[in-house]
Design a protein around this motif. Sequence first.
Motif, PDB file in Angstrom:
ATOM      1  N   ASN A 142      -6.856  -1.922  -1.657  1.00 37.32           N
ATOM      2  CA  ASN A 142      -6.635  -0.949  -0.644  1.00 37.32           C
ATOM      3  C   ASN A 142      -5.188  -0.957  -0.254  1.00 37.32           C
ATOM      4  OD1 ASN A 142      -6.621   0.279   1.837  1.00 37.32           O
ATOM      5  ND2 ASN A 142      -8.522   0.012   2.055  1.00 37.32           N
ATOM      6  N   ALA A 143      -4.551   0.269  -0.450  1.00 32.17           N
ATOM      7  CA  ALA A 143      -3.159   0.396  -0.028  1.00 32.17           C
ATOM      8  C   ALA A 143      -3.033   0.222   1.264  1.00 32.17           C
ATOM      9  CB  ALA A 143      -2.815   1.964  -0.684  1.00 32.17           C
ATOM     10  N   LYS A 144      -3.746   0.651   2.192  1.00 33.77           N
ATOM     11  CA  LYS A 144      -3.544   0.524   3.442  1.00 33.77           C
ATOM     12  C   LYS A 144      -3.331  -0.817   4.044  1.00 33.77           C
ATOM     13  CE  LYS A 144      -4.742   2.435   7.909  1.00 33.77           C
ATOM     14  NZ  LYS A 144      -5.602   3.386   8.628  1.00 33.77           N
ATOM     15  N   THR A 145      -4.286  -1.694   3.711  1.00 34.13           N
ATOM     16  CA  THR A 145      -4.503  -3.118   4.113  1.00 34.13           C
ATOM     17  C   THR A 145      -3.910  -4.225   2.925  1.00 34.13           C
ATOM     18  OG1 THR A 145      -6.786  -3.473   3.112  1.00 34.13           O
ATOM     19  CG2 THR A 145      -6.440  -2.781   5.398  1.00 34.13           C
ATOM     20  N   ARG A 146      -3.566  -3.425   2.146  1.00 33.74           N
ATOM     21  CA  ARG A 146      -2.999  -4.297   0.840  1.00 33.74           C
ATOM     22  C   ARG A 146      -3.927  -5.395   0.515  1.00 33.74           C
ATOM     23  NH1 ARG A 146       1.012  -1.157  -0.146  1.00 33.74           N
ATOM     24  NH2 ARG A 146       2.626  -0.825   0.977  1.00 33.74           N
ATOM     25  N   TRP A 178      -6.113   4.953   0.733  1.00 33.60           N
ATOM     26  CA  TRP A 178      -6.659   5.181  -0.764  1.00 33.60           C
ATOM     27  C   TRP A 178      -6.388   3.850  -1.203  1.00 33.60           C
ATOM     28  CZ3 TRP A 178      -3.278   3.863  -4.524  1.00 33.60           C
ATOM     29  CH2 TRP A 178      -1.870   3.451  -4.254  1.00 33.60           C
ATOM     30  N   GLY A 179      -7.040   3.540  -2.495  1.00 34.74           N
ATOM     31  CA  GLY A 179      -7.132   2.485  -3.121  1.00 34.74           C
ATOM     32  C   GLY A 179      -7.464   2.583  -4.643  1.00 34.74           C
ATOM     33  N   LEU A 180      -7.593   1.463  -5.264  1.00 33.79           N
ATOM     34  CA  LEU A 180      -8.022   1.343  -6.745  1.00 33.79           C
ATOM     35  C   LEU A 180      -9.408   0.532  -6.855  1.00 33.79           C
ATOM     36  CD1 LEU A 180      -4.665   0.826  -8.142  1.00 33.79           C
ATOM     37  CD2 LEU A 180      -5.828   2.846  -8.204  1.00 33.79           C
ATOM     38  N   LYS A 181     -10.277   1.065  -7.766  1.00 29.21           N
ATOM     39  CA  LYS A 181     -11.391   0.347  -7.903  1.00 29.21           C
ATOM     40  C   LYS A 181     -11.668   0.281  -9.431  1.00 29.21           C
ATOM     41  CE  LYS A 181     -16.212  -0.545  -6.636  1.00 29.21           C
ATOM     42  NZ  LYS A 181     -15.988  -2.067  -6.741  1.00 29.21           N
ATOM     43  N   VAL A 182     -11.637  -0.809 -10.124  1.00 28.33           N
ATOM     44  CA  VAL A 182     -11.761  -1.043 -11.427  1.00 28.33           C
ATOM     45  C   VAL A 182     -12.851  -2.123 -11.867  1.00 28.33           C
ATOM     46  CG1 VAL A 182     -10.799  -1.810 -13.862  1.00 28.33           C
ATOM     47  CG2 VAL A 182      -9.447  -0.262 -11.993  1.00 28.33           C
TER      48      VAL A 182
END
Length: 55
Positions: A36-40, A26-30
């Motif tokens: 990206n939470a997995k790869t940071r 999962w991740g955030l896009k603004v």
Amino acid sequence: MGFKLRKSFRIGPLVLHVTQRGLSSWGLKVGRWSWNAKTRKHTFDTPGPGYWQSK
């Protein structure tokens, strides 16, 4: 050669990536910035075909 299914869902700024086994990341896009939470990793889309990504 195997076939893999992957689907992305957007719920506001939250992006969920789902595979056949379940939630893969999962991740955030603004705007042009995403995380990206997995790869940071942080990614910033630049004008044109390129982008900048943190290590």
